[in-house]
Design a protein around this motif. Sequence first.
Motif, PDB file in Angstrom:
ATOM      1  N   MET A 105       0.782  -1.143  -0.029  1.00 18.30           N
ATOM      2  CA  MET A 105       0.020  -0.004   0.124  1.00 18.30           C
ATOM      3  C   MET A 105       1.023   1.201  -0.032  1.00 18.30           C
ATOM      4  SD  MET A 105      -2.945   1.233   2.702  1.00 18.30           S
ATOM      5  CE  MET A 105      -1.910   2.298   3.736  1.00 18.30           C
ATOM      6  N   MET A 106       0.425   2.197  -0.726  1.00 20.02           N
ATOM      7  CA  MET A 106       1.213   3.448  -0.896  1.00 20.02           C
ATOM      8  C   MET A 106       1.032   4.355   0.377  1.00 20.02           C
ATOM      9  SD  MET A 106       2.988   5.442  -2.929  1.00 20.02           S
ATOM     10  CE  MET A 106       3.117   6.697  -4.154  1.00 20.02           C
ATOM     11  N   VAL A 107       2.286   4.973   0.814  1.00 17.61           N
ATOM     12  CA  VAL A 107       1.852   5.695   2.026  1.00 17.61           C
ATOM     13  C   VAL A 107       2.132   7.231   1.618  1.00 17.61           C
ATOM     14  CG1 VAL A 107       2.869   6.384   4.178  1.00 17.61           C
ATOM     15  CG2 VAL A 107       2.888   3.962   3.682  1.00 17.61           C
ATOM     16  N   THR A 108       2.933   7.529   0.902  1.00 16.98           N
ATOM     17  CA  THR A 108       2.865   8.953   0.558  1.00 16.98           C
ATOM     18  C   THR A 108       4.456   8.883  -0.604  1.00 16.98           C
ATOM     19  OG1 THR A 108       3.509  11.338   1.441  1.00 16.98           O
ATOM     20  CG2 THR A 108       4.970   9.711   2.250  1.00 16.98           C
ATOM     21  N   GLU A 109       4.852  10.147  -0.980  1.00 14.34           N
ATOM     22  CA  GLU A 109       5.607  10.133  -1.999  1.00 14.34           C
ATOM     23  C   GLU A 109       6.481  11.606  -1.915  1.00 14.34           C
ATOM     24  OE1 GLU A 109       4.750  10.472  -6.389  1.00 14.34           O
ATOM     25  OE2 GLU A 109       2.464  10.608  -5.479  1.00 14.34           O
ATOM     26  N   THR A 110       7.620  11.656  -2.755  1.00 16.13           N
ATOM     27  CA  THR A 110       8.444  12.846  -2.678  1.00 16.13           C
ATOM     28  C   THR A 110       8.460  12.883  -4.127  1.00 16.13           C
ATOM     29  OG1 THR A 110      10.748  11.779  -2.811  1.00 16.13           O
ATOM     30  CG2 THR A 110       9.882  12.196  -0.583  1.00 16.13           C
ATOM     31  N   GLU A 111       9.405  13.882  -4.734  1.00 16.92           N
ATOM     32  CA  GLU A 111       9.485  14.140  -5.808  1.00 16.92           C
ATOM     33  C   GLU A 111      10.312  13.064  -6.767  1.00 16.92           C
ATOM     34  OE1 GLU A 111      12.465  17.254  -8.501  1.00 16.92           O
ATOM     35  OE2 GLU A 111      11.555  17.801  -6.839  1.00 16.92           O
ATOM     36  N   ARG A 112      11.129  12.297  -6.131  1.00 12.61           N
ATOM     37  CA  ARG A 112      11.794  11.350  -6.401  1.00 12.61           C
ATOM     38  C   ARG A 112      11.531   9.716  -5.965  1.00 12.61           C
ATOM     39  NH1 ARG A 112      17.742  13.256  -5.436  1.00 12.61           N
ATOM     40  NH2 ARG A 112      16.828  13.857  -3.419  1.00 12.61           N
ATOM     41  N   VAL A 113      11.008   9.896  -4.718  1.00 16.51           N
ATOM     42  CA  VAL A 113      10.733   8.499  -4.495  1.00 16.51           C
ATOM     43  C   VAL A 113       9.339   8.186  -3.851  1.00 16.51           C
ATOM     44  CG1 VAL A 113      11.211   7.194  -2.297  1.00 16.51           C
ATOM     45  CG2 VAL A 113      12.981   8.618  -3.199  1.00 16.51           C
ATOM     46  N   LEU A 114       9.033   7.031  -4.128  1.00 17.49           N
ATOM     47  CA  LEU A 114       7.666   6.319  -3.672  1.00 17.49           C
ATOM     48  C   LEU A 114       7.757   5.610  -2.087  1.00 17.49           C
ATOM     49  CD1 LEU A 114       6.285   4.520  -6.862  1.00 17.49           C
ATOM     50  CD2 LEU A 114       5.524   6.955  -5.999  1.00 17.49           C
ATOM     51  N   ILE A 115       6.883   5.964  -1.141  1.00 15.06           N
ATOM     52  CA  ILE A 115       7.072   5.642   0.018  1.00 15.06           C
ATOM     53  C   ILE A 115       5.807   4.657   0.199  1.00 15.06           C
ATOM     54  CG2 ILE A 115       7.345   6.057   2.472  1.00 15.06           C
ATOM     55  CD1 ILE A 115       8.337   8.945   1.557  1.00 15.06           C
ATOM     56  N   ARG A 116       6.023   3.211   0.384  1.00 10.81           N
ATOM     57  CA  ARG A 116       5.082   2.414   0.297  1.00 10.81           C
ATOM     58  C   ARG A 116       5.444   1.334   1.464  1.00 10.81           C
ATOM     59  NH1 ARG A 116       6.864  -2.538  -1.080  1.00 10.81           N
ATOM     60  NH2 ARG A 116       7.990  -2.417  -3.188  1.00 10.81           N
ATOM     61  N   GLU A 117       4.356   0.499   1.870  1.00  6.34           N
ATOM     62  CA  GLU A 117       4.308  -0.614   2.824  1.00  6.34           C
ATOM     63  C   GLU A 117       5.575  -1.274   2.408  1.00  6.34           C
ATOM     64  OE1 GLU A 117       0.842  -2.265   4.247  1.00  6.34           O
ATOM     65  OE2 GLU A 117       0.261  -0.396   5.192  1.00  6.34           O
ATOM     66  N   LEU A 118       6.238  -1.936   3.407  1.00  3.86           N
ATOM     67  CA  LEU A 118       7.017  -3.275   2.845  1.00  3.86           C
ATOM     68  C   LEU A 118       6.381  -4.191   2.542  1.00  3.86           C
ATOM     69  CD1 LEU A 118      10.275  -2.545   5.442  1.00  3.86           C
ATOM     70  CD2 LEU A 118      10.349  -2.484   2.810  1.00  3.86           C
ATOM     71  N   GLU A 119       6.740  -5.291   1.761  1.00  2.27           N
ATOM     72  CA  GLU A 119       5.865  -6.541   1.409  1.00  2.27           C
ATOM     73  C   GLU A 119       7.060  -7.469   1.637  1.00  2.27           C
ATOM     74  OE1 GLU A 119       4.874  -5.516  -2.608  1.00  2.27           O
ATOM     75  OE2 GLU A 119       3.575  -3.905  -2.016  1.00  2.27           O
TER      76      GLU A 119
END
Length: 173
Positions: free
Chosen positions: A1-15
Amino acid sequence: MMVTETERVLIRELENSDTPALSKILGDPSVMEFSSKGVLTEADTAKFIEGCRSSYQEQGYGQWALIDKQSGALIGFCGLSNATVDGGEVVEVAYRLAQAEWGKGLASEAAIKVLEYGFAKCNIESIVGIVSLRHVASIRVLEKIGFQAFSETQYGGWDVRVYRLNKHILRIL
């Protein structure tokens, strides 16, 4: 699941499927030089991810995967976790990046978004950064993202600085 993002990086739950890629990062002695857990094996990394996934359910936060937007590669983690410092319970921001990603400002970029998430979505009042006195790069990251006041103590057998940032301070920055 996606949490948030920056200009260069997606921040999501680890799987669980992230285990091999994250294991390469957390198995690198350079990356883990200042980690109180030391170098992790693939089995250790799988347990780490399992702990993160439990934290998402129980706390609403944890350490999250950092995914490079251009390549789609997992390049590290950044997130929030519970810690005990000097007998008190705290929420800390933490991050690890693959060595090839160092010096690009990605830790600062991700940590700012993680702090915003923790303060706004999780309603956390105060977040700490725990860093070895010798880890100059990580000290720079914390100070760059707004941490200023700190105390010195022992944590995980290390001499550390414990920086603290309160929710109302981030709004000013």
